[in-house]
Enzyme design. Structure first.
Site, PDB file in Angstrom:
ATOM      1  N   LYS A  53       0.840  -1.205   0.000  1.00  0.00           N
ATOM      2  CA  LYS A  53       0.000   0.000   0.000  1.00  0.00           C
ATOM      3  C   LYS A  53       0.875   1.256   0.000  1.00  0.00           C
ATOM      4  O   LYS A  53       0.620   2.210  -0.736  1.00  0.00           O
ATOM      5  CB  LYS A  53      -0.930   0.003   1.225  1.00  0.00           C
ATOM      6  CG  LYS A  53      -2.034  -1.046   1.135  1.00  0.00           C
ATOM      7  CD  LYS A  53      -2.796  -1.207   2.448  1.00  0.00           C
ATOM      8  CE  LYS A  53      -3.791  -2.361   2.347  1.00  0.00           C
ATOM      9  NZ  LYS A  53      -4.486  -2.639   3.618  1.00  0.00           N
ATOM     10  N   GLN A  97      -4.201  -1.188   9.831  1.00  0.00           N
ATOM     11  CA  GLN A  97      -4.158  -2.506   9.195  1.00  0.00           C
ATOM     12  C   GLN A  97      -4.787  -3.552  10.119  1.00  0.00           C
ATOM     13  O   GLN A  97      -4.432  -3.656  11.288  1.00  0.00           O
ATOM     14  CB  GLN A  97      -2.698  -2.871   8.865  1.00  0.00           C
ATOM     15  CG  GLN A  97      -2.536  -4.173   8.107  1.00  0.00           C
ATOM     16  CD  GLN A  97      -3.169  -4.162   6.712  1.00  0.00           C
ATOM     17  OE1 GLN A  97      -3.073  -3.189   5.978  1.00  0.00           O
ATOM     18  NE2 GLN A  97      -3.834  -5.238   6.359  1.00  0.00           N
ATOM     19  N   ASP A 120     -10.713   3.443   4.497  1.00  0.00           N
ATOM     20  CA  ASP A 120     -11.059   2.017   4.385  1.00  0.00           C
ATOM     21  C   ASP A 120     -12.581   1.831   4.326  1.00  0.00           C
ATOM     22  O   ASP A 120     -13.058   0.760   3.952  1.00  0.00           O
ATOM     23  CB  ASP A 120     -10.512   1.245   5.595  1.00  0.00           C
ATOM     24  CG  ASP A 120      -9.282   0.412   5.241  1.00  0.00           C
ATOM     25  OD1 ASP A 120      -9.093   0.129   4.040  1.00  0.00           O
ATOM     26  OD2 ASP A 120      -8.539   0.050   6.164  1.00  0.00           O
TER      27      ASP A 120
END
Ligand code: NAD
Length: 285
Positions: A53, A97, A120
């Site tokens: 990412k 994460q 997200d």
């Protein structure tokens, strides 16, 4: 023999386009978009995802700030870092994460991220906006990446019998809503589904997101179906998906490989969401 839905190639196109847009804004004097990435602990898969990412961010001109907290980090410490980033005007997106170590409540962390920085798309406010079909929220990255991939290949979901296997919070559930918003006829299956094969065989579009290696066999797929494989697991030391790719590709009309299908599209969607947050923060279009 199916056409491969090439997530790597499609990602390349979208990322190049995004890089151009960012370059143009930079030339006009705007700051770089920025994404704060938080990793707790040393899970090897998570480390790989975070690195991917961050690399993708840097290639398109998004600054990524990295915060690596130890495995035994207190939940309170993580929450205060998120709150600090919430207030930092230079930060557009915040990504924590997952999965988190067991002693940390992921829902509490997700709800602490300010919805306008929740790239997200996991905050209940953004999930609610997805259900309400409002454009102002953030769509979770994997569902958004799949939507873009289907659109890129001209696959219209309207009216299609679409079966999603897996009803997890980050893929199956929001994807069901996203495709319903596009007028697909959606069936969502999960571990308690009585006759999985009945539902998969009915699908014009079959999407699997369970993490069970090779759960979807060729006899579960309708001739000519579009097959999207979200799953990532290891079998005999190799990364494989939920779909028995080699056999199913003979029957499907389109199919995603693992790796190289949904994975890169998920990262691309993260970049697009971060750019959207950035434009919102700067008051651009
Ligand atoms: P999850 O654990 O939240 O959800 C899994 C779902 O699968 C559940 O609804 C469960 O009921 C269902 N399931 C499990 N076994 C089943 C079975 N035998 N039959 C029918 N349903 C079954 O998982 P998740 O976070 O949604 O992730 C699912 C998979 O997708 C994992 O392999 C994950 O690594 C992968 N993933 C990939 C990407 C990507 O970018 N490619 C992104 C996110 C997740």
């Amino acid at each position: 023999m199916a056409t491969i839905l090439d997530g790597k190639e499609v990602s390349k196109i979208y990322r190049e386009r995004l890089k151009k847009e960012i370059d143009q804004l930079r030339e006009k004097g705007y700051r770089k978009p920025s994404l704060a990435v938080i990793l707790v602990g040393n899970d090897p898969a998570s480390q790989v995802y975070v690195n991917n990412k961050r690399k993708a961010c840097s290639k398109v001109g998004i600054e990524s700030l990295f915060y690596h907290l130890p495995e035994d980090c207190k939940e309170e410490k993580l929450l205060s870092l998120v709150k600090e980033l919430n207030e930092n005007p230079e930060v557009d997106g915040i990504l924590v994460q997952l999965p988190l170590p067991k002693h940390i409540n992921p829902q509490r962390v997700i709800e602490t991220i300010r919805p306008d920085k929740d790239v997200d798309g996991f905050h209940p406010e953004n999930m609610g906006k997805l259900i309400a079909n409002l454009d102002s929220g953030f769509i979770p990255c994997t569902p958004l990446g799949i939507k873009i991939l289907l659109e890129h290949y001209g696959i219209d979901v309207q009216g299609k019998d679409t079966t999603i296997v897996g009803a997890g919070y980050i893929v199956g559930k929001p994807l069901s809503v996203l495709l319903l918003n596009q007028n697909a006829t959606v069936t969502t299956c999960h571990i308690y589904t009585k006759d999985l094969k009945k539902h998969t065989l009915n699908a014009d579009i079959l999407i699997s997101a369970t993490g069970v290696a090779h759960l979807i066999k060729e006899d579960m797929v309708k001739e000519g179906a579009v097959v999207i494989d979200v799953g990532i697991s290891k079998k005999d030391g190799k990364i494989v998906g939920d779909v028995d790719f080699e056999k199913v590709k003979e029957k499907a009309s389109y199919i995603t490989p693992v790796p190289g299908g949904v994975g890169p599209m998920t990262v691309t969607a993260l970049l697009l969401n971060t750019f959207k947050a950035y434009k919102n923060h700067l008051g651009l279009d």
